[in-house]
Write a protein that holds these residues in place. Sequence first.
Motif, PDB file in Angstrom:
ATOM      1  N   ASP A   1      12.710   0.025  -1.782  1.00  0.00           N
ATOM      2  CA  ASP A   1      11.451   0.723  -2.092  1.00  0.00           C
ATOM      3  C   ASP A   1      10.485  -0.136  -2.901  1.00  0.00           C
ATOM      4  O   ASP A   1       9.916   0.310  -3.903  1.00  0.00           O
ATOM      5  N   GLY A   2      10.306  -1.387  -2.499  1.00  0.00           N
ATOM      6  CA  GLY A   2       9.359  -2.261  -3.174  1.00  0.00           C
ATOM      7  C   GLY A   2       9.828  -2.778  -4.518  1.00  0.00           C
ATOM      8  O   GLY A   2       9.024  -3.249  -5.315  1.00  0.00           O
ATOM      9  N   GLU A   3      11.132  -2.688  -4.766  1.00  0.00           N
ATOM     10  CA  GLU A   3      11.699  -3.183  -6.016  1.00  0.00           C
ATOM     11  C   GLU A   3      12.875  -4.102  -5.735  1.00  0.00           C
ATOM     12  O   GLU A   3      13.714  -3.795  -4.880  1.00  0.00           O
ATOM     13  N   TYR A   4      12.906  -5.223  -6.444  1.00  0.00           N
ATOM     14  CA  TYR A   4      14.072  -6.097  -6.398  1.00  0.00           C
ATOM     15  C   TYR A   4      15.043  -5.602  -7.464  1.00  0.00           C
ATOM     16  O   TYR A   4      14.651  -5.403  -8.617  1.00  0.00           O
ATOM     17  N   GLU A   5      16.294  -5.430  -7.094  1.00  0.00           N
ATOM     18  CA  GLU A   5      17.335  -5.069  -8.053  1.00  0.00           C
ATOM     19  C   GLU A   5      18.323  -6.226  -8.116  1.00  0.00           C
ATOM     20  O   GLU A   5      18.904  -6.612  -7.105  1.00  0.00           O
ATOM     21  N   ILE A   6      18.487  -6.781  -9.303  1.00  0.00           N
ATOM     22  CA  ILE A   6      19.358  -7.929  -9.517  1.00  0.00           C
ATOM     23  C   ILE A   6      20.459  -7.516 -10.484  1.00  0.00           C
ATOM     24  O   ILE A   6      20.171  -7.031 -11.578  1.00  0.00           O
ATOM     25  N   GLU A   7      21.699  -7.709 -10.071  1.00  0.00           N
ATOM     26  CA  GLU A   7      22.845  -7.366 -10.907  1.00  0.00           C
ATOM     27  C   GLU A   7      23.564  -8.653 -11.296  1.00  0.00           C
ATOM     28  O   GLU A   7      23.905  -9.457 -10.436  1.00  0.00           O
ATOM     29  N   ILE A   8      23.786  -8.827 -12.608  1.00  0.00           N
ATOM     30  CA  ILE A   8      24.396 -10.049 -13.128  1.00  0.00           C
ATOM     31  C   ILE A   8      25.580  -9.694 -14.021  1.00  0.00           C
ATOM     32  O   ILE A   8      25.465  -8.817 -14.888  1.00  0.00           O
ATOM     33  N   LEU A   9      26.694 -10.392 -13.811  1.00  0.00           N
ATOM     34  CA  LEU A   9      27.830 -10.319 -14.731  1.00  0.00           C
ATOM     35  C   LEU A   9      27.576 -11.380 -15.789  1.00  0.00           C
ATOM     36  O   LEU A   9      27.658 -12.582 -15.522  1.00  0.00           O
ATOM     37  N   ARG A  10      27.210 -10.939 -16.983  1.00  0.00           N
ATOM     38  CA  ARG A  10      26.858 -11.878 -18.042  1.00  0.00           C
ATOM     39  C   ARG A  10      28.100 -12.564 -18.596  1.00  0.00           C
ATOM     40  O   ARG A  10      29.234 -12.124 -18.384  1.00  0.00           O
ATOM     41  N   GLU A  11      27.870 -13.646 -19.313  1.00  0.00           N
ATOM     42  CA  GLU A  11      28.956 -14.421 -19.904  1.00  0.00           C
ATOM     43  C   GLU A  11      29.756 -13.606 -20.912  1.00  0.00           C
ATOM     44  O   GLU A  11      30.921 -13.889 -21.164  1.00  0.00           O
ATOM     45  N   ASP A  12      29.148 -12.552 -21.484  1.00  0.00           N
ATOM     46  CA  ASP A  12      29.859 -11.709 -22.447  1.00  0.00           C
ATOM     47  C   ASP A  12      30.694 -10.626 -21.755  1.00  0.00           C
ATOM     48  O   ASP A  12      31.305  -9.786 -22.406  1.00  0.00           O
ATOM     49  N   GLY A  13      30.708 -10.641 -20.406  1.00  0.00           N
ATOM     50  CA  GLY A  13      31.531  -9.705 -19.647  1.00  0.00           C
ATOM     51  C   GLY A  13      30.835  -8.408 -19.282  1.00  0.00           C
ATOM     52  O   GLY A  13      31.391  -7.594 -18.552  1.00  0.00           O
ATOM     53  N   ARG A  14      29.631  -8.199 -19.766  1.00  0.00           N
ATOM     54  CA  ARG A  14      28.899  -6.977 -19.425  1.00  0.00           C
ATOM     55  C   ARG A  14      28.051  -7.216 -18.183  1.00  0.00           C
ATOM     56  O   ARG A  14      27.634  -8.332 -17.907  1.00  0.00           O
ATOM     57  N   VAL A  15      27.808  -6.139 -17.461  1.00  0.00           N
ATOM     58  CA  VAL A  15      26.979  -6.215 -16.260  1.00  0.00           C
ATOM     59  C   VAL A  15      25.581  -5.714 -16.614  1.00  0.00           C
ATOM     60  O   VAL A  15      25.428  -4.660 -17.239  1.00  0.00           O
ATOM     61  N   VAL A  16      24.590  -6.493 -16.239  1.00  0.00           N
ATOM     62  CA  VAL A  16      23.205  -6.112 -16.479  1.00  0.00           C
ATOM     63  C   VAL A  16      22.522  -5.943 -15.125  1.00  0.00           C
ATOM     64  O   VAL A  16      22.755  -6.716 -14.200  1.00  0.00           O
ATOM     65  N   GLU A  17      21.727  -4.870 -15.001  1.00  0.00           N
ATOM     66  CA  GLU A  17      20.948  -4.646 -13.783  1.00  0.00           C
ATOM     67  C   GLU A  17      19.476  -4.677 -14.153  1.00  0.00           C
ATOM     68  O   GLU A  17      19.028  -3.929 -15.021  1.00  0.00           O
ATOM     69  N   LEU A  18      18.756  -5.574 -13.497  1.00  0.00           N
ATOM     70  CA  LEU A  18      17.335  -5.729 -13.747  1.00  0.00           C
ATOM     71  C   LEU A  18      16.580  -5.243 -12.510  1.00  0.00           C
ATOM     72  O   LEU A  18      16.942  -5.594 -11.389  1.00  0.00           O
ATOM     73  N   THR A  19      15.546  -4.455 -12.740  1.00  0.00           N
ATOM     74  CA  THR A  19      14.729  -3.956 -11.648  1.00  0.00           C
ATOM     75  C   THR A  19      13.318  -4.493 -11.840  1.00  0.00           C
ATOM     76  O   THR A  19      12.697  -4.279 -12.889  1.00  0.00           O
ATOM     77  N   TYR A  20      12.842  -5.204 -10.823  1.00  0.00           N
ATOM     78  CA  TYR A  20      11.511  -5.810 -10.850  1.00  0.00           C
ATOM     79  C   TYR A  20      10.633  -5.194  -9.772  1.00  0.00           C
ATOM     80  O   TYR A  20      11.111  -4.897  -8.672  1.00  0.00           O
ATOM     81  N   ASP A  21       9.354  -5.053 -10.062  1.00  0.00           N
ATOM     82  CA  ASP A  21       8.389  -4.665  -9.051  1.00  0.00           C
ATOM     83  C   ASP A  21       8.224  -5.859  -8.112  1.00  0.00           C
ATOM     84  O   ASP A  21       7.878  -6.953  -8.557  1.00  0.00           O
ATOM     85  N   ALA A  22       8.500  -5.676  -6.844  1.00  0.00           N
ATOM     86  CA  ALA A  22       8.458  -6.789  -5.888  1.00  0.00           C
ATOM     87  C   ALA A  22       7.037  -7.301  -5.675  1.00  0.00           C
ATOM     88  O   ALA A  22       6.840  -8.451  -5.316  1.00  0.00           O
ATOM     89  N   ARG A  23       6.044  -6.458  -5.906  1.00  0.00           N
ATOM     90  CA  ARG A  23       4.658  -6.871  -5.688  1.00  0.00           C
ATOM     91  C   ARG A  23       4.106  -7.705  -6.847  1.00  0.00           C
ATOM     92  O   ARG A  23       3.440  -8.694  -6.639  1.00  0.00           O
TER      93      ARG A  23
END
Length: 103
Positions: free
Chosen positions: A65-87
């Motif tokens: 829906d016009g958004e990039y969703e990026i999921e990262i397993l950080r070095e501290d072991g937690r998962v972070v999900e970032l949502t960016y406006d693709a436009r």
Amino acid sequence: MPRLLALPLLVAGIAAALLAPARADDDSRRARDGVRRGEFVPLERLLAQAEREHPGEVLEVELDDGEYEIEILREDGRVVELTYDARSGRLLELEVDDDGDDD
């Protein structure tokens, strides 16, 4: 009897595994087309920014829906999900999964 119940689960698992690459290919095509038309910012730029701010392993990238969703397993072991406006490339949401601490 248990084998009969396991068969539908196995089939569902195989189907999901086969469909996941198709979704990724579709997301990639839509992202490339959007960048080519000047509608979306390049995903590479947002990935570089996300990885600088949250070093770790990229687990998943989606275009929804016009958004990039990026999921990262950080070095501290937690998962972070970032949502960016693709436009615009603007960060819309940052979610950190702390579920691992509740065990």
